[in-house]
Design a protein around this motif. Structure first.
Motif, PDB file in Angstrom:
ATOM      1  N   SER A 142       0.295 -10.059   2.153  1.00  0.00           N
ATOM      2  CA  SER A 142      -0.942 -10.523   1.649  1.00  0.00           C
ATOM      3  C   SER A 142      -1.758 -11.491   2.616  1.00  0.00           C
ATOM      4  O   SER A 142      -1.498 -12.525   2.633  1.00  0.00           O
ATOM      5  N   GLU A 181       1.253  -1.198  -1.405  1.00  0.00           N
ATOM      6  CA  GLU A 181       0.933   0.023  -0.341  1.00  0.00           C
ATOM      7  C   GLU A 181       0.735  -0.478   1.179  1.00  0.00           C
ATOM      8  O   GLU A 181       1.253   0.344   1.920  1.00  0.00           O
ATOM      9  N   ARG A 210       5.170  -9.416  -0.582  1.00  0.00           N
ATOM     10  CA  ARG A 210       4.653  -8.435  -0.057  1.00  0.00           C
ATOM     11  C   ARG A 210       3.882  -8.879   0.715  1.00  0.00           C
ATOM     12  O   ARG A 210       3.150  -9.906   0.650  1.00  0.00           O
ATOM     13  N   THR A 247       0.405  -1.273  -5.805  1.00  0.00           N
ATOM     14  CA  THR A 247      -0.873  -2.367  -5.733  1.00  0.00           C
ATOM     15  C   THR A 247      -1.390  -2.069  -4.457  1.00  0.00           C
ATOM     16  O   THR A 247      -0.562  -1.425  -3.608  1.00  0.00           O
ATOM     17  N   ALA A 248      -2.462  -2.381  -4.191  1.00  0.00           N
ATOM     18  CA  ALA A 248      -2.978  -2.520  -2.600  1.00  0.00           C
ATOM     19  C   ALA A 248      -2.199  -3.300  -1.847  1.00  0.00           C
ATOM     20  O   ALA A 248      -1.731  -2.717  -0.743  1.00  0.00           O
ATOM     21  N   GLU A 249      -1.665  -4.523  -2.006  1.00  0.00           N
ATOM     22  CA  GLU A 249      -0.665  -5.221  -1.076  1.00  0.00           C
ATOM     23  C   GLU A 249       0.852  -4.528  -1.070  1.00  0.00           C
ATOM     24  O   GLU A 249       1.148  -4.580   0.099  1.00  0.00           O
ATOM     25  N   SER A 284       5.535  -2.037  -4.930  1.00  0.00           N
ATOM     26  CA  SER A 284       4.715  -1.597  -5.835  1.00  0.00           C
ATOM     27  C   SER A 284       3.629  -0.612  -5.606  1.00  0.00           C
ATOM     28  O   SER A 284       3.013  -0.816  -4.286  1.00  0.00           O
TER      29      SER A 284
END
Length: 198
Positions: free
Chosen positions: A114, A152, A112, A148-150, A146
């Motif tokens: 990052s 999203e 993802r 998570t911030a990453e 997922s």
């Protein structure tokens, strides 16, 4: 008499620590168990790992793990080619398949976005994803990254890239887990379930 810098047992423990969720104590327990009580199991693991490293590769179409050029899902002509589910890892694909609720095709990002780790859109194969949606007549892309911030950020980047291509983009719903009691669910989950209600 010269001795090796790294003892083979320490080397094994450090190798086991590379597994997700395995700390030093767990790695030590595994190493001692394999060497003290289950040498046959240790040999079986070593053989299986060696064979997998030699035989398993990425599917040329969806990027999941396979032993052939294409995985079984990509070869299955009964799958719905108009729907493409985008997941982060082969483990996520396996989880989706276990539900039995999805009969379309997949695209595995193998990660993802990052920026802090230097992982950008090209590292995830986003240009190939866009190309695949154009060539294969995909009508809907389901973003199953997922929450998570990453995850999203990854979903947002894919959605923005597909916006002008006439492809319907959807995102997995999130909300209160089945069987849970509302008073024990975290506030963020309740808020998302409320806003995504149907």
């Amino acid at each position: 008499m010269a001795t090796s810098d790294v003892h083979p047992l320490d080397d094994l423990i450090q190798a086991l620590r590379r597994l997700p969720g395995v700390g030093i104590k767990s790695a030590q327990r595994m190493a001692y168990q394999l060497l003290q009580r289950d040498r046959e199991g240790a040999q079986q693991i070593a053989r299986a790992l060696d064979t997998a490293l030699e035989a398993v590769q990425h599917c040329e179409q969806c990027h999941t793990f396979t032993v052939g050029r294409l995985c079984a899902i990509c070869q299955d002509e009964s799958r719905d080619t108009a729907r493409l589910c985008v997941v982060e890892t082969p483990a996520d694909l396996a989880a989706m398949e276990r539900t039995g609720a999805y009969q379309g095709r997949y695209y595995v990002l193998m990660g993802r976005l990052s920026p802090l780790d230097g992982i950008g859109p090209r590292d995830l194969g986003l240009p190939e994803l866009l190309e695949r949606t154009a060539q294969d007549g995909v009508q809907e892309v389901i973003l199953a990254t997922s929450f998570t911030a990453e995850g999203e950020a990854t979903a947002h980047a894919i959605s923005e890239a597909l916006k002008s291509r006439g492809v319907h983009v959807t995102r997995l719903a999130r909300g209160v887990p089945v069987g849970s009691e509302l008073e024990y669910v975290d506030l963020g989950t309740i808020a998302h379930a409320l806003s995504d209600r149907r």
